[in-house]
Write an enzyme that holds these catalytic residues in place. Structure first.
Site, PDB file in Angstrom:
ATOM      1  N   GLY A 126       0.787  -1.229   0.000  1.00  0.00           N
ATOM      2  CA  GLY A 126       0.000   0.000   0.000  1.00  0.00           C
ATOM      3  C   GLY A 126       0.811   1.266   0.000  1.00  0.00           C
ATOM      4  O   GLY A 126       0.257   2.359   0.164  1.00  0.00           O
ATOM      5  N   LEU A 129       4.938   1.252  -3.811  1.00  0.00           N
ATOM      6  CA  LEU A 129       6.225   0.692  -4.219  1.00  0.00           C
ATOM      7  C   LEU A 129       6.043  -0.628  -4.979  1.00  0.00           C
ATOM      8  O   LEU A 129       6.984  -1.367  -5.195  1.00  0.00           O
ATOM      9  CB  LEU A 129       7.126   0.483  -2.999  1.00  0.00           C
ATOM     10  N   SER A 131       4.274  -3.591  -4.390  1.00  0.00           N
ATOM     11  CA  SER A 131       4.377  -4.908  -3.779  1.00  0.00           C
ATOM     12  C   SER A 131       3.693  -5.959  -4.637  1.00  0.00           C
ATOM     13  O   SER A 131       4.096  -7.127  -4.651  1.00  0.00           O
ATOM     14  CB  SER A 131       3.745  -4.886  -2.379  1.00  0.00           C
ATOM     15  N   SER A 132       2.677  -5.558  -5.395  1.00  0.00           N
ATOM     16  CA  SER A 132       1.967  -6.513  -6.254  1.00  0.00           C
ATOM     17  C   SER A 132       2.862  -7.022  -7.382  1.00  0.00           C
ATOM     18  O   SER A 132       2.921  -8.225  -7.644  1.00  0.00           O
ATOM     19  CB  SER A 132       0.709  -5.872  -6.834  1.00  0.00           C
ATOM     20  N   ASP A 176       5.234  -1.480 -13.733  1.00  0.00           N
ATOM     21  CA  ASP A 176       5.694  -2.093 -12.493  1.00  0.00           C
ATOM     22  C   ASP A 176       6.336  -3.446 -12.734  1.00  0.00           C
ATOM     23  O   ASP A 176       7.393  -3.770 -12.185  1.00  0.00           O
ATOM     24  CB  ASP A 176       4.528  -2.240 -11.515  1.00  0.00           C
TER      25      ASP A 176
END
Length: 385
Positions: A126, A129, A131-132, A176
């Site tokens: 959240g 950055l 994380s997913s 990402d």
């Protein structure tokens, strides 16, 4: 023993086939340009997500994580029925690894083995950055190796985007996944989101005595919620009104005509994308010609555009940027999808403690929740540990 390996040992008696990891990312500049076929300049960070994996013989996939110790299990041949039609039946965190398995299984030319996957992450959730993408990258490189798919990093990034769009239901672009899979030490990835061509751009932060300070505001955001989708819809509307495939096809010179055609909100959304694309190109040029000490004004202009035109900043993000600049940062901006998450500041090494304290004081004075501050360094992309 890694935390992921320990989780896997609790899940199964089968020996681990290996541990793979992928980093989170910071986007230096280029926000919301990715799904508009534009340009971005992210870099992978040292904080990583680890996936310990063992194989099984029954054609099933089971995932467990440090987010949730309850295993989630499905048959590999059931994933096509689950995604996207029945994705709501799967806990959100599990949609990421199961979605990657679903996307990669489509690329397999023969039957693939079942797997147990245990995930542990150092990437703050959240915080903007990604994380997913770190989960997707770690699982993707693991399954690519174990299933002998032989896919390129570009193909793995496309699979990760498919998982996030269809299995998770978040309408994100491909930045990402590309950053997590293709990162290099002390470098950013200049990505053309239309062609998916990448170029490594040396950053030179260490040589210039600069640190990237991350201010995690601890205001959580969720890409699958309405604000992100509304911004994307406004961009698509703007492109249709200008009769182009995507906003990537517009230049700053086209903004006068856009202002005549569009309502105020749609125009400001379009103006952010068009000017942000130009800022990415300018940042790459300035890094090459003058070095990182000269990019501060571009970072600040990016933040102002996201605050005023795209309206995705928050009071906490604005306070972080202002406090860091007052304490000697050369540039700062929010990073990630917005509506919370993190800001970054490019700070001379000696001033990091002062900048951190200035941010904490500003948050306390405003009555905000105490932020989480840490530095990150441009790092390597996904791979086997």
């Amino acid at each position: 023993m890694t935390a992921a390996t320990s989780l896997l040992n609790d899940l199964t008696d089968a020996p681990p086939a290996g541990v793979w990891s992928a980093p989170g990312r910071v986007n230096l500049i280029g926000e919301h340009t990715d799904y508009n076929d534009g340009f971005v300049l992210p870099f992978a960070i040292g904080q990583r997500t680890h996936a310990a994996v063992s194989t099984r013989r029954d054609g099933r996939v089971r995932v467990v994580s440090s987010f949730d110790p309850t295993p989630v299990e499905a048959a590999l041949d059931e994933l096509e029925d689950l995604f996207p039609a029945r994705r709501d039946e799967v806990p959100e965190w599990a949609r990421y690894p199961l979605g990657v398995a679903w996307a990669l299984q489509r690329r397999a030319t023969s039957t693939v083995s079942g797997v147990d996957i245990a995930i542990d992450s150092e990437v703050p959730v959240g915080a903007g950055l990604s994380s997913s993408a770190a989960i997707e990258g770690a699982v993707a490189v693991a399954l690519d190796e174990l299933w002998a798919l032989g896919l390129t990093r570009r193909e793995l990034a496309i699979a990760g985007r498919l998982a996030e769009n269809e299995a998770v239901g978040a309408p994100t672009g491909i930045m990402d996944q590309t950053a997590s899979l293709r990162g290099e030490a002390d470098a950013a990835i200049f990505l053309d989101c239309r062609t998916l061509e990448t170029e490594i751009v040396p950053l030179g932060f260490a040589e210039a005595g600069l640190e990237v300070l991350v201010v995690d505001t601890r205001v959580s955001h969720a890409h699958a919620t309405g604000g992100y989708a509304e911004r994307r819809a406004a961009c698509e509307l703007g492109a249709r009104m200008m009769d182009v495939v995507a906003l990537r096809d517009l230049s700053v010179l086209d903004l006068r005509r856009a202002a005549e055609l569009m309502d105020d909100v749609t125009f400001r959304r379009v103006r952010h994308i068009v000017t942000e694309n130009q800022r990415v190109l300018d940042t790459v040029r300035v890094l090459r010609e003058q070095g990182p000490l000269a990019i501060g004004d571009l970072l600040l202009a990016s933040h102002a555009s996201m605050r005023d035109d795209f309206e995705i900043s928050t009071p906490e993000l604005d306070a972080a940027v202002q406090a860091a600049m007052t304490a000697g940062a050369i540039g700062a901006r929010m990073t990630g999808g917005g509506f919370g998450g993190a800001a970054i500041a490019l700070v001379p090494h000696a001033l990091v403690p002062a900048a951190s304290e200035a941010v904490r004081r500003a948050f306390a004075a405003a009555g905000f929740r105490e932020p989480h501050l840490f530095t990150v360094a441009p790092s390597r992309g996904a791979g086997r540990d």
